[in-house]
Scaffold this motif. Sequence first.
Motif, PDB file in Angstrom:
ATOM      1  N   VAL A 151      17.798   0.454 -16.584  1.00 21.80           N
ATOM      2  CA  VAL A 151      15.731   0.346 -16.154  1.00 21.80           C
ATOM      3  C   VAL A 151      16.268  -0.583 -14.957  1.00 21.80           C
ATOM      4  CG1 VAL A 151      14.912  -2.270 -16.573  1.00 21.80           C
ATOM      5  CG2 VAL A 151      16.251  -1.316 -18.759  1.00 21.80           C
ATOM      6  N   VAL A 152      15.367  -0.413 -14.119  1.00 22.31           N
ATOM      7  CA  VAL A 152      15.378  -0.286 -12.704  1.00 22.31           C
ATOM      8  C   VAL A 152      14.034  -1.232 -12.615  1.00 22.31           C
ATOM      9  CG1 VAL A 152      16.308   1.545 -11.552  1.00 22.31           C
ATOM     10  CG2 VAL A 152      14.437   1.301 -12.204  1.00 22.31           C
ATOM     11  N   GLY A 153      13.736  -2.525 -11.046  1.00 18.57           N
ATOM     12  CA  GLY A 153      12.912  -3.410 -11.030  1.00 18.57           C
ATOM     13  C   GLY A 153      12.423  -3.359  -9.964  1.00 18.57           C
ATOM     14  N   GLU A 154      11.109  -4.319  -9.807  1.00 16.07           N
ATOM     15  CA  GLU A 154      11.265  -3.871  -8.107  1.00 16.07           C
ATOM     16  C   GLU A 154       9.826  -5.687  -8.149  1.00 16.07           C
ATOM     17  OE1 GLU A 154       8.635  -2.800  -4.371  1.00 16.07           O
ATOM     18  OE2 GLU A 154       8.995  -1.349  -5.792  1.00 16.07           O
ATOM     19  N   LEU A 155      10.738  -6.685  -6.998  1.00 17.18           N
ATOM     20  CA  LEU A 155      10.306  -8.149  -7.724  1.00 17.18           C
ATOM     21  C   LEU A 155       9.083  -8.208  -5.616  1.00 17.18           C
ATOM     22  CD1 LEU A 155      12.331  -9.936  -9.356  1.00 17.18           C
ATOM     23  CD2 LEU A 155       9.628  -9.317  -9.782  1.00 17.18           C
ATOM     24  N   GLY A 156       7.701  -8.260  -5.990  1.00 15.49           N
ATOM     25  CA  GLY A 156       7.219  -8.306  -4.436  1.00 15.49           C
ATOM     26  C   GLY A 156       6.583  -9.885  -4.095  1.00 15.49           C
ATOM     27  N   ALA A 157       5.844  -9.687  -2.679  1.00 14.96           N
ATOM     28  CA  ALA A 157       4.033 -10.315  -2.662  1.00 14.96           C
ATOM     29  C   ALA A 157       4.191 -10.197  -1.311  1.00 14.96           C
ATOM     30  CB  ALA A 157       5.143 -12.063  -1.981  1.00 14.96           C
ATOM     31  N   ASN A 158       3.306  -9.523  -1.271  1.00 11.34           N
ATOM     32  CA  ASN A 158       2.601  -9.449   0.159  1.00 11.34           C
ATOM     33  C   ASN A 158       1.414 -10.520   0.731  1.00 11.34           C
ATOM     34  OD1 ASN A 158       3.567  -7.047   1.275  1.00 11.34           O
ATOM     35  ND2 ASN A 158       2.607  -6.180  -1.260  1.00 11.34           N
ATOM     36  N   ALA A 159       0.657 -10.356   2.001  1.00  9.03           N
ATOM     37  CA  ALA A 159      -0.600 -11.249   2.399  1.00  9.03           C
ATOM     38  C   ALA A 159      -1.464 -10.099   2.699  1.00  9.03           C
ATOM     39  CB  ALA A 159       0.054 -10.959   4.129  1.00  9.03           C
ATOM     40  N   ILE A 160      -2.536 -10.594   2.849  1.00 14.15           N
ATOM     41  CA  ILE A 160      -3.286  -9.065   2.421  1.00 14.15           C
ATOM     42  C   ILE A 160      -4.708  -9.999   3.516  1.00 14.15           C
ATOM     43  CG2 ILE A 160      -5.437  -8.193   0.798  1.00 14.15           C
ATOM     44  CD1 ILE A 160      -4.144  -8.830  -1.426  1.00 14.15           C
ATOM     45  N   TYR A 161      -5.398  -8.927   4.119  1.00 13.46           N
ATOM     46  CA  TYR A 161      -6.221  -8.951   4.959  1.00 13.46           C
ATOM     47  C   TYR A 161      -7.200  -8.006   5.005  1.00 13.46           C
ATOM     48  CZ  TYR A 161      -7.992  -9.073  10.001  1.00 13.46           C
ATOM     49  OH  TYR A 161      -9.447  -9.329  11.040  1.00 13.46           O
ATOM     50  N   ARG A 162      -8.541  -7.729   5.108  1.00 12.30           N
ATOM     51  CA  ARG A 162      -9.376  -7.324   4.936  1.00 12.30           C
ATOM     52  C   ARG A 162     -10.471  -7.550   5.876  1.00 12.30           C
ATOM     53  NH1 ARG A 162      -9.022  -9.496   0.156  1.00 12.30           N
ATOM     54  NH2 ARG A 162      -7.993  -7.406  -2.427  1.00 12.30           N
ATOM     55  N   PRO A 163     -10.341  -6.758   7.298  1.00 18.35           N
ATOM     56  CA  PRO A 163     -10.785  -6.471   8.640  1.00 18.35           C
ATOM     57  C   PRO A 163     -12.634  -6.238   8.326  1.00 18.35           C
ATOM     58  CG  PRO A 163      -9.546  -5.160   8.720  1.00 18.35           C
ATOM     59  CD  PRO A 163      -9.071  -6.181   7.411  1.00 18.35           C
ATOM     60  N   THR A 164     -12.737  -4.720   7.442  1.00 19.26           N
ATOM     61  CA  THR A 164     -14.338  -4.445   6.519  1.00 19.26           C
ATOM     62  C   THR A 164     -14.176  -4.570   5.320  1.00 19.26           C
ATOM     63  OG1 THR A 164     -13.522  -1.994   6.471  1.00 19.26           O
ATOM     64  CG2 THR A 164     -13.819  -3.267   8.752  1.00 19.26           C
ATOM     65  N   LEU A 198      16.536  -3.831  -7.964  1.00 21.38           N
ATOM     66  CA  LEU A 198      17.790  -3.974  -8.858  1.00 21.38           C
ATOM     67  C   LEU A 198      17.074  -3.050  -9.765  1.00 21.38           C
ATOM     68  CD1 LEU A 198      15.193  -6.763  -9.067  1.00 21.38           C
ATOM     69  CD2 LEU A 198      16.983  -7.802 -10.467  1.00 21.38           C
ATOM     70  N   ALA A 199      18.522  -2.943 -10.662  1.00 22.17           N
ATOM     71  CA  ALA A 199      18.779  -1.574 -10.965  1.00 22.17           C
ATOM     72  C   ALA A 199      20.378  -1.986 -12.467  1.00 22.17           C
ATOM     73  CB  ALA A 199      19.261  -0.275 -10.228  1.00 22.17           C
ATOM     74  N   SER A 200      20.040  -1.353 -13.289  1.00 20.82           N
ATOM     75  CA  SER A 200      20.681  -1.582 -14.438  1.00 20.82           C
ATOM     76  C   SER A 200      22.613  -0.909 -13.810  1.00 20.82           C
ATOM     77  CB  SER A 200      20.280  -1.330 -15.521  1.00 20.82           C
ATOM     78  OG  SER A 200      20.416   0.194 -16.049  1.00 20.82           O
TER      79      SER A 200
END
Length: 279
Positions: free
Chosen positions: A159-172, A185-187
């Motif tokens: 089992v593998v996984g990923e956790l994350g967060a992003n700032a978002i910007y939409r100029p157009t 992460l990984a088992s």
Amino acid sequence: MNFRLCLLATTALVSVSTAALAADPGEYEPTIPEAPLMEAPPVASRIDLIFEIGVGGNVSPEYEGSDKYSVSPSPIVGFGYLRIPGLFDIGSTGPEEGGLSIGPAFEYTGERNADDFDALDGLNDVDATYEVGISVGYEWEFAEIYGEARYAFGGAEGVVGELGANAIYRPTPQLVLKAGPFATLASEDYTETYFGVTAAESANTGFRLDAYDPKGGFKSVGVSGSARYEFRQDWFLNADASYSKLVGDAADSPIVKAGDENQFTFGLGVSKRFTLDLF
């Protein structure tokens, strides 16, 4: 009154007048014209599936932990929405951003042939690994959090996984920029396949690589960024880049010690979004 009704009324009036002249007044029965049939309105189409496919190129380490890089083709597969009538709706059909999103997650790692890399000479080959799972995220106007859990099979299992967060910007309205930290992460089974060295493999390398039995846990931490531009309706130009540092038992692997724990990637591709009415 439209032309068709006028024509029907005139025809009926002529018929009635003819019948009145030819028949006995006591037997006279007027003819009533039938109203024209109204066509049923068309049934509105429903969106049942939205997905995205494309192709691109990716610059990445030759294998995890390598200090050498290569360019390889990379498929782009995205999921937007799925509706099964009477059962469930997953995803969003509209252009509006925000809220909870749930969808499938996929990943692919090509085969690792030890003979192709001097640093791995003597190790066993690893077949291609396929990963299938689920992705969950929540998006606000200027930020998002996400997580993935995938089951790996093929060359490596676990089992593998990923956790994350992003700032978002939409100029157009057509351009979306994202950037933020992530962790993978990984088992234990998965980590053993890509970062472990058995006693027999160590002997095959002339003991250049020590025997090593890693455990599971956090595999890497880093930052990533992406840009997505809709240059035509439903056509997108996608660019992404990341830096990650292998950590934990993965970083302590002799395979990584012979390479580099710092890993960089860059990708560029074109994709198209499809919307289907299935049911």
